[in-house]
Design an enzyme around this catalytic site. Sequence first.
Site, PDB file in Angstrom:
ATOM      1  N   CYS A 134     -20.931  21.936  -4.505  1.00 25.19           N
ATOM      2  CA  CYS A 134     -22.270  21.670  -4.506  1.00 25.19           C
ATOM      3  C   CYS A 134     -22.766  22.640  -5.611  1.00 25.19           C
ATOM      4  O   CYS A 134     -23.046  23.884  -4.672  1.00 25.19           O
ATOM      5  CB  CYS A 134     -22.664  21.497  -3.482  1.00 25.19           C
ATOM      6  SG  CYS A 134     -24.429  20.944  -3.419  1.00 25.19           S
ATOM      7  N   CYS A 137     -26.469  23.406  -3.752  1.00 25.99           N
ATOM      8  CA  CYS A 137     -26.306  24.224  -2.702  1.00 25.99           C
ATOM      9  C   CYS A 137     -26.057  25.865  -3.082  1.00 25.99           C
ATOM     10  O   CYS A 137     -26.621  26.595  -2.505  1.00 25.99           O
ATOM     11  CB  CYS A 137     -25.236  23.848  -1.933  1.00 25.99           C
ATOM     12  SG  CYS A 137     -25.193  21.867  -1.653  1.00 25.99           S
ATOM     13  N   ASP A 138     -25.059  26.006  -3.728  1.00 29.73           N
ATOM     14  CA  ASP A 138     -24.269  27.205  -3.951  1.00 29.73           C
ATOM     15  C   ASP A 138     -24.451  27.771  -5.316  1.00 29.73           C
ATOM     16  O   ASP A 138     -24.160  29.247  -5.556  1.00 29.73           O
ATOM     17  CB  ASP A 138     -22.916  27.148  -3.794  1.00 29.73           C
ATOM     18  CG  ASP A 138     -22.575  26.761  -2.336  1.00 29.73           C
ATOM     19  OD1 ASP A 138     -23.530  26.991  -1.438  1.00 29.73           O
ATOM     20  OD2 ASP A 138     -21.502  25.943  -2.350  1.00 29.73           O
TER      21      ASP A 138
END
Length: 310
Positions: A134, A137-138
């Site tokens: 992701c 997300c990261d």
Amino acid sequence: MERVKCLIIGAGPAGYTAAIYAARAGLKPVMYTGMEPGGQLMITTDVENYPGFPEGIQGPEMMEKFKEQAARFDTDIRYETITKVDFSGEIKKVWSETGHEIHADTVIIATGASAKWLGLESEQRLMNQGVSACAVCDGFFFKGLEVAVVGGGDTAAEEALYLSKICPKVHMLVRRDQMRASKIMQERVKSTENIIIHWNTETEEVLGKDEVEGVRVVNNKTGEKTVLPVKAFFVAIGHKPNTEFLDGALETDSAGYIIVQPGTAKTSVEGVFAGGDVQDKVYRQAVTAAGTGCMAALEAERYLTEKGLA
Ligand code: NDP
């Protein structure tokens, strides 16, 4: 046999949020968590984009808080898997793995989706140490660094474009000589200067001991091997919605995602609602999952009131 007003299947952000709303509405929800309570957030480290946590929070800790909040309002949480359903009648029949039969007036499905992985030993070993599924997300943790994205679909294209705004160089590893992504996304990727597309390219190994230090790729036409000096490796080769246990009881798309009526959590069967990634292949965020979980519970409550069952 047991009769319940509201049965929730799945225990990620969508399931827990549905439980909080349903419990506070007095529906006495029963939740079956399945094998991976907490869902995909349990394999995530820092979550920095969930509003309300200005310092960020670890994925598993966040899920523990969701669970505590659901339990505080007396959600009956059971650490078992639902293996079979029968939605043909007004009362929805559901069976757990131990054969326990539940009759529910409403069912909320929030079983999520699982990311697909390449299956390399190095990919598993460096998970959360630079390997991620992701970018939204990261990606932020690798701001200013060179990164790679595997895949040629819309997700990979979106992730590469997202990363191209925060990273100086994004390598996109596409295993064929063409992409599966929509034309418009392909055009965007191709016209972005700092995205380098490597065609006919497969990953042999993610390099590094405790963190990603590079990736060794091979051109499957020429056999030429190259090491790309990336610090993060994003796998974007698709997700698999967890809908097998439904065995066709609800309408799904060709990939297995539950189809909901646009703007609602209503599935093809009255009284059955869906929230979270099991019905969302586009956004896939904890916050959107929580939002659609909330919608599912509010709609379940409305349905029960209309039927005089609340
Ligand atoms: P897709 O299944 O569409 O694409 C997967 C990609 O990964 C393909 O390029 C595939 O290659 C590649 N791939 C699969 N396995 C491997 C492997 N082992 N090694 C290397 N590459 C591999 O998945 P997506 O997640 O991209 O999209 C899923 C659905 O969601 C699609 O319908 C998509 O359109 C939709 N979507 C829509 C968005 C939007 O509307 N904004 C955003 C994101 C997704 P190959 O082509 O060779 O099989």
